[in-house]
Design a protein around this motif. Structure first.
Motif, mmCIF file in Angstrom:
data_model
loop_
_atom_site.group_PDB
_atom_site.id
_atom_site.type_symbol
_atom_site.label_atom_id
_atom_site.label_comp_id
_atom_site.label_asym_id
_atom_site.label_seq_id
_atom_site.Cartn_x
_atom_site.Cartn_y
_atom_site.Cartn_z
ATOM 1 N N THR A 292 31.530 37.697 45.138
ATOM 2 C CA THR A 292 31.587 37.597 43.684
ATOM 3 C C THR A 292 30.935 36.311 43.180
ATOM 4 O O THR A 292 30.396 36.279 42.061
ATOM 5 C CB THR A 292 33.039 37.668 43.186
ATOM 6 O OG1 THR A 292 33.842 36.714 43.894
ATOM 7 C CG2 THR A 292 33.604 39.053 43.383
ATOM 8 N N GLN B 101 43.826 40.270 43.285
ATOM 9 C CA GLN B 101 44.248 38.894 42.993
ATOM 10 C C GLN B 101 43.386 38.257 41.918
ATOM 11 O O GLN B 101 43.859 37.414 41.150
ATOM 12 C CB GLN B 101 44.203 38.066 44.272
ATOM 13 C CG GLN B 101 45.324 38.389 45.255
ATOM 14 C CD GLN B 101 45.112 37.745 46.616
ATOM 15 O OE1 GLN B 101 44.087 37.115 46.872
ATOM 16 N NE2 GLN B 101 46.094 37.895 47.496
ATOM 17 N N GLN B 102 42.111 38.653 41.871
ATOM 18 C CA GLN B 102 41.202 38.115 40.859
ATOM 19 C C GLN B 102 41.286 38.870 39.539
ATOM 20 O O GLN B 102 40.542 38.579 38.610
ATOM 21 C CB GLN B 102 39.765 38.148 41.377
ATOM 22 C CG GLN B 102 39.494 37.177 42.516
ATOM 23 C CD GLN B 102 38.032 37.203 42.953
ATOM 24 O OE1 GLN B 102 37.238 37.993 42.468
ATOM 25 N NE2 GLN B 102 37.682 36.314 43.871
ATOM 26 N N TRP C 270 35.100 38.572 50.017
ATOM 27 C CA TRP C 270 35.011 39.037 48.641
ATOM 28 C C TRP C 270 34.807 37.865 47.680
ATOM 29 O O TRP C 270 34.021 37.971 46.731
ATOM 30 C CB TRP C 270 36.255 39.824 48.240
ATOM 31 C CG TRP C 270 36.185 40.277 46.810
ATOM 32 C CD1 TRP C 270 36.930 39.835 45.767
ATOM 33 C CD2 TRP C 270 35.270 41.229 46.268
ATOM 34 N NE1 TRP C 270 36.556 40.443 44.602
ATOM 35 C CE2 TRP C 270 35.533 41.321 44.875
ATOM 36 C CE3 TRP C 270 34.261 42.015 46.802
ATOM 37 C CZ2 TRP C 270 34.823 42.158 44.041
ATOM 38 C CZ3 TRP C 270 33.546 42.867 45.957
ATOM 39 C CH2 TRP C 270 33.840 42.927 44.599
ATOM 40 N N ARG C 271 35.471 36.744 47.935
ATOM 41 C CA ARG C 271 35.250 35.571 47.088
ATOM 42 C C ARG C 271 33.798 35.100 47.192
ATOM 43 O O ARG C 271 33.193 34.708 46.192
ATOM 44 C CB ARG C 271 36.223 34.454 47.486
ATOM 45 C CG ARG C 271 37.663 34.727 47.059
ATOM 46 C CD ARG C 271 38.554 33.517 47.247
ATOM 47 N NE ARG C 271 38.854 33.274 48.650
ATOM 48 C CZ ARG C 271 39.930 33.736 49.269
ATOM 49 N NH1 ARG C 271 40.797 34.491 48.610
ATOM 50 N NH2 ARG C 271 40.148 33.453 50.540
ATOM 51 N N ALA D 157 41.931 40.857 47.566
ATOM 52 C CA ALA D 157 41.228 39.806 46.831
ATOM 53 C C ALA D 157 40.772 40.290 45.465
ATOM 54 O O ALA D 157 40.828 39.550 44.476
ATOM 55 C CB ALA D 157 40.030 39.318 47.646
ATOM 56 N N ILE D 158 40.313 41.535 45.396
ATOM 57 C CA ILE D 158 39.908 42.086 44.101
ATOM 58 C C ILE D 158 41.086 42.083 43.131
ATOM 59 O O ILE D 158 40.966 41.653 41.967
ATOM 60 C CB ILE D 158 39.358 43.519 44.276
ATOM 61 C CG1 ILE D 158 38.029 43.495 45.045
ATOM 62 C CG2 ILE D 158 39.158 44.192 42.912
ATOM 63 C CD1 ILE D 158 37.509 44.873 45.405
ATOM 64 N N ARG E 263 39.383 38.854 52.531
ATOM 65 C CA ARG E 263 39.620 38.153 51.259
ATOM 66 C C ARG E 263 38.555 37.090 51.024
ATOM 67 O O ARG E 263 38.046 36.943 49.900
ATOM 68 C CB ARG E 263 41.014 37.520 51.267
ATOM 69 C CG ARG E 263 42.158 38.530 51.212
ATOM 70 C CD ARG E 263 43.493 37.857 50.961
ATOM 71 N NE ARG E 263 43.917 37.050 52.095
ATOM 72 C CZ ARG E 263 44.633 37.514 53.116
ATOM 73 N NH1 ARG E 263 44.998 38.786 53.145
ATOM 74 N NH2 ARG E 263 44.998 36.711 54.095
ATOM 75 N N HIS F 177 29.469 43.299 36.233
ATOM 76 C CA HIS F 177 30.170 42.050 35.905
ATOM 77 C C HIS F 177 29.166 40.913 35.847
ATOM 78 O O HIS F 177 28.274 40.781 36.674
ATOM 79 C CB HIS F 177 31.240 41.766 36.961
ATOM 80 C CG HIS F 177 32.325 42.813 36.919
ATOM 81 N ND1 HIS F 177 33.478 42.643 36.211
ATOM 82 C CD2 HIS F 177 32.383 44.046 37.481
ATOM 83 C CE1 HIS F 177 34.234 43.734 36.345
ATOM 84 N NE2 HIS F 177 33.586 44.587 37.124
#
Length: 341
Positions: free
Chosen positions: A232, A258-259, A228-229, A255-256, A225, A337
């Motif tokens: 990004t 959750q975002q 991943w933060r 994590a993906i 998690r 993105h």
């Protein structure tokens, strides 16, 4: 054994051959011996047989637990190795000796508890291999060092597997692709899969003209998690991710979601060297390059026992790539993105 021989009207040596399989015994004779054993309630003692033959008929699988422990994928190696040993008339024991403790491994191998060892979690420079060579202990590696000489091994072909993974995402249109490796410590200590996969990713991404970047990650969902933060924040254009860290992959997916991201509509996630059982536990189920764990476990034990039995067989140094299993976590690349309108 002498009592069995008298009752079956054979020599003691014939009973020994029937039990150990060291020489052929006629079927009728073997049946008389078995019947005599049943009548007398005789059961061969494995330790006594080992003392007499100077063979324990045990082989050890050396698996240092490291930071990852023994997970589902690792258990596929162990289960196949144990089954193969049993089929060949041996017992398999699991030794979780610490990676750098060659003194303990030396003591264990000198006690006559096992006839040979299969080594896992092999590093490019591995003191355990040097010790086994020096002491003349029969062994086979599941993995390989940087200098394999004439040592037998069976290993995942991480280089070709990672190249295929990069090509798979590139073929789906992904132009910014990340690679999540094992921990920095694994790489720094020369853990073979970490080092080989990192190099292969860098080369394959460059050859495909991709924007490729790598991250080290501890082996846990929480670390997945967090990584991943980090990705990004530092790489807003990312659309594809290759994860060679089974325990972190679930954290990455969480994590993906959750975002507010979607898999595979927004991001494609591809897991390398992860078992089907683990991949099917995630949401969505992960597309994986499935490791040939059972095949490698069987091959490692077979090669070792061939050596123990003195069979004249060619030196085995075999690389086997992972197999692509398509599930629901990869798809065509979305608009990057963070891109402008």
């Amino acid at each position: 054994m002498a009592d069995v021989a008298r009752r079956a009207n054979v020599a003691v040596s014939t009973v020994s051959y029937a039990l150990n399989g060291t020489r052929p015994v006629a079927k009728a004779t073997a049946e008389r011996i078995r019947k005599a054993m049943d009548e007398l309630g005789y059961r061969p003692n494995a330790l006594a047989r080992g003392l007499a033959s100077k063979r324990s008929r045990n082989v050890a699988l050396i698996f240092p637990m490291l930071e990852r422990g023994l997970g589902l994928t690792e258990m596929e190696f162990v289960s196949a190795a144990a089954e193969t040993a049993g089929d060949l008339g041996y017992h398999l024991v699991l030794w979780s000796t610490p990676l750098g403790d060659t003194d303990l491994l030396t003591k264990l191998t000198r006690q006559g508890l096992v006839d040979g060892v299969v080594i896992m979690e092999v590093h490019l420079e591995d003191a355990r291999i040097e010790m086994l060579r020096r002491n003349g202990v029969p062994f086979c590696m599941i993995g390989r060092t940087g200098d394999n000489r004439d040592d037998p091994f069976a290993d995942i072909d991480f280089e070709s597997t990672v190249r295929d993974a990069v090509a798979h995402l590139a073929g789906l249109g992904h132009r910014s692709v990340g690679f999540v490796n094992h921990s920095q410590r694994s790489f720094d200590t020369g853990y073979g899969p970490s080092v080989r996969a990192a190099r292969a990713f860098e080369e394959a991404a460059a050859a495909a003209g991709l924007h490729g970047f790598s991250r080290f990650c501890d082996d846990s969902p929480a670390a997945g998690r967090e990584i991943w933060r980090d990705i990004t924040a530092a790489e807003p254009g990312v659309t594809g991710l290759i994860v060679m860290n089974e325990r972190a992959s679930a954290g990455v997916l969480a994590a993906i979601l959750q975002q507010g991201g979607r898999v595979p509509e927004d991001y494609s996630v591809l897991s390398v060297a992860s078992s089907a059982r683990v991949s099917e536990m995630t949401y969505p189920p992960l597309t994986t390059y499935h490791p040939p764990a059972a095949e490698l476990g069987r091959l490692g034990v077979q090669v070792l026992i061939d050596r123990l039995e003195g069979r004249e067989v060619p030196l085995v140094q075999q690389l086997i790539p992972c197999r692509l299993v398509l599930r629901d976590s990869t798809g065509p690349a979305a608009r990057p993105h963070g891109a402008g309108s």
